[in-house]
Design an enzyme around this catalytic site. Structure first.
Site, PDB file in Angstrom:
ATOM      1  N   HIS A  75       0.839  -1.201   0.000  1.00  9.95           N
ATOM      2  CA  HIS A  75       0.000   0.000   0.000  1.00  9.95           C
ATOM      3  C   HIS A  75       0.879   1.258   0.000  1.00  9.95           C
ATOM      4  CE1 HIS A  75      -2.639  -2.990   2.232  1.00  9.95           C
ATOM      5  NE2 HIS A  75      -3.435  -2.627   1.254  1.00  9.95           N
TER       6      HIS A  75
ATOM      7  N   ARG B  88      -3.589 -10.316   4.264  1.00 10.19           N
ATOM      8  CA  ARG B  88      -3.958 -11.657   4.744  1.00 10.19           C
ATOM      9  C   ARG B  88      -2.750 -12.487   5.166  1.00 10.19           C
ATOM     10  NH1 ARG B  88      -8.271 -10.925   0.837  1.00 10.19           N
ATOM     11  NH2 ARG B  88     -10.274 -11.113   1.935  1.00 10.19           N
TER      12      ARG B  88
HETATM   13  P1  AMP Z   1      -6.406  -4.051  -0.300  1.00  4.54           P
HETATM   14  O1  AMP Z   1      -6.232  -3.227   0.929  1.00  4.54           O
HETATM   15  O2  AMP Z   1      -5.953  -5.464  -0.144  1.00  4.54           O
HETATM   16  O3  AMP Z   1      -7.780  -3.930  -0.899  1.00  4.54           O
HETATM   17  O4  AMP Z   1      -5.409  -3.431  -1.374  1.00  4.54           O
HETATM   18  C1  AMP Z   1      -5.479  -2.070  -1.698  1.00  4.54           C
HETATM   19  C2  AMP Z   1      -4.618  -1.830  -2.899  1.00  4.54           C
HETATM   20  O5  AMP Z   1      -3.268  -2.177  -2.592  1.00  4.54           O
HETATM   21  C3  AMP Z   1      -5.040  -2.683  -4.098  1.00  4.54           C
HETATM   22  O6  AMP Z   1      -4.974  -1.901  -5.270  1.00  4.54           O
HETATM   23  C4  AMP Z   1      -4.001  -3.765  -4.097  1.00  4.54           C
HETATM   24  O7  AMP Z   1      -3.765  -4.313  -5.382  1.00  4.54           O
HETATM   25  C5  AMP Z   1      -2.777  -3.028  -3.597  1.00  4.54           C
HETATM   26  N1  AMP Z   1      -1.814  -3.980  -3.063  1.00  4.54           N
HETATM   27  C6  AMP Z   1      -2.034  -4.945  -2.134  1.00  4.54           C
HETATM   28  N2  AMP Z   1      -0.928  -5.688  -1.939  1.00  4.54           N
HETATM   29  C7  AMP Z   1       0.022  -5.183  -2.782  1.00  4.54           C
HETATM   30  C8  AMP Z   1       1.380  -5.527  -3.065  1.00  4.54           C
HETATM   31  N3  AMP Z   1       1.999  -6.540  -2.458  1.00  4.54           N
HETATM   32  N4  AMP Z   1       2.032  -4.791  -3.984  1.00  4.54           N
HETATM   33  C9  AMP Z   1       1.407  -3.759  -4.622  1.00  4.54           C
HETATM   34  N5  AMP Z   1       0.148  -3.385  -4.393  1.00  4.54           N
HETATM   35  C10 AMP Z   1      -0.536  -4.087  -3.490  1.00  4.54           C
END
Ligand code: AMP
Length: 280
Positions: free
Chosen positions: A37, A187
């Site tokens: 993030h 996760r």
């Molecule tokens: P989430 O909080 O899981 O909904 O993710 C929010 C944003 O962060 C989404 O656009 C994800 O694709 C991005 N994201 C999550 N994990 C990663 C990662 N390891 N590398 C790059 N972006 C990420």
């Protein structure tokens, strides 16, 4: 950094923010922020004069049997990270704020929305598209930042933005990984030490497919077979899908080409993890 709770506050903030001629960037997240993030927020801050990070665990993208209730929530630390990476505002609404009583409008991206994660998690992308549409309409950003980590989500959202004529540019940022290859994910917090070790099979399979493709193998069936063989060495991990698809349509391809999305999803204990690569 401003903390915004109401949709109307987000809209007011955004309209105020652009008055000085600033571009506005939006980084939608579900919180439990990590270095993945952070890379999105940094990219947004580098490109936009004003950046908002949304933190909202969106109930409509979880099925009743999924982990909505136990999804990690680390709000104080999230705000500190967002501020440190250059966010100007955090938008953290309640469920009732984004889905007022009687809410009956949802965004359904047909076909794509039922592929990959959408096939394993019925209704998931309907929830994602709906909440992101709400955020884009409220924040009116010039650029919205998403991770390639959720590559199918990117395809669904690009389709939605095009179909609804939303005046926003979707920016996709590379996958951030642990030094040993594991893609960062909120996760990962659920994994035991043994599961953490098993989970490396996802990134290992992706790396092997990249090498195989770089060596000239173009048949999807062969690339998928290679990934399956890698997973077979870790029988505790249950494959959900392994697929080579067109990144725009999420249709399976027989012959991989530059830009083909190779994606895997698997269960490590009770935790479902994903990883992917865009073949070059
Ligand atoms: P989430 O909080 O899981 O909904 O993710 C929010 C944003 O962060 C989404 O656009 C994800 O694709 C991005 N994201 C999550 N994990 C990663 C990662 N390891 N590398 C790059 N972006 C990420």
């Amino acid at each position: 950094m401003e903390l915004l709770r109401a949709v109307a506050e987000l809209r007011r903030w955004s309209r105020e923010a652009r008055k000085g001629g600033n571009a506005v960037g939006l980084v939608p997240t579900m919180g439990a922020l990590h270095a993945g993030h952070a890379s999105l927020i940094r990219a947004a801050a580098a490109c936009c004069g004003q950046v908002a990070v949304s933190i909202f665990v969106n109930p409509t993208q979880f099925s009743p049997n999924e982990d909505f209730a136990r999804y990690p929530r680390t709000f104080e630390a999230d705000c500190a990270l967002a501020q440190a990476e250059g966010a100007d505002a955090v938008f953290a609404p309640t469920v009732e704020e984004l889905y007022p009583s009687g809410a009956a409008t949802f965004v359904e991206v047909e076909a794509l929305g039922n592929r990959l994660d959408g096939a394993s998690r019925p209704g998931h992308f309907r929830g994602v598209a709906t909440v992101v549409a709400k955020l884009l309409i409220a924040a009116e950003p010039d650029h919205a930042f998403f991770g390639q980590k959720d590559a199918a989500q990117v395809a669904v959202l690009r389709r939605m933005v095009a179909d609804l004529h939303l005046p926003v540019e979707i920016v996709v940022c590379p996958i951030v990984r642990e030094p040993d290859g594991l893609a960062l994910s909120s996760r990962n917090l659920f994994l035991s030490a043994a599961e953490r070790a098993q989970a490396l099979v996802l990134s290992r399979s992706i790396r092997q497919v990249e090498q195989f493709a770089a060596a000239g193998e173009r048949r999807s069936s062969a690339l998928i077979a290679t990934a399956r063989k890698t997973f077979a060495a870790v029988p505790e991990v249950r494959i959900d899908y392994i697929a080579a698809v067109d990144w725009a349509t999420l249709d399976p391809v027989e012959i991989a080409a530059p830009g083909t999305l190779f994606a895997v999803a698997a269960w490590v204990g009770q935790t479902r993890l994903i990883d992917n690569t865009i073949l070059s």
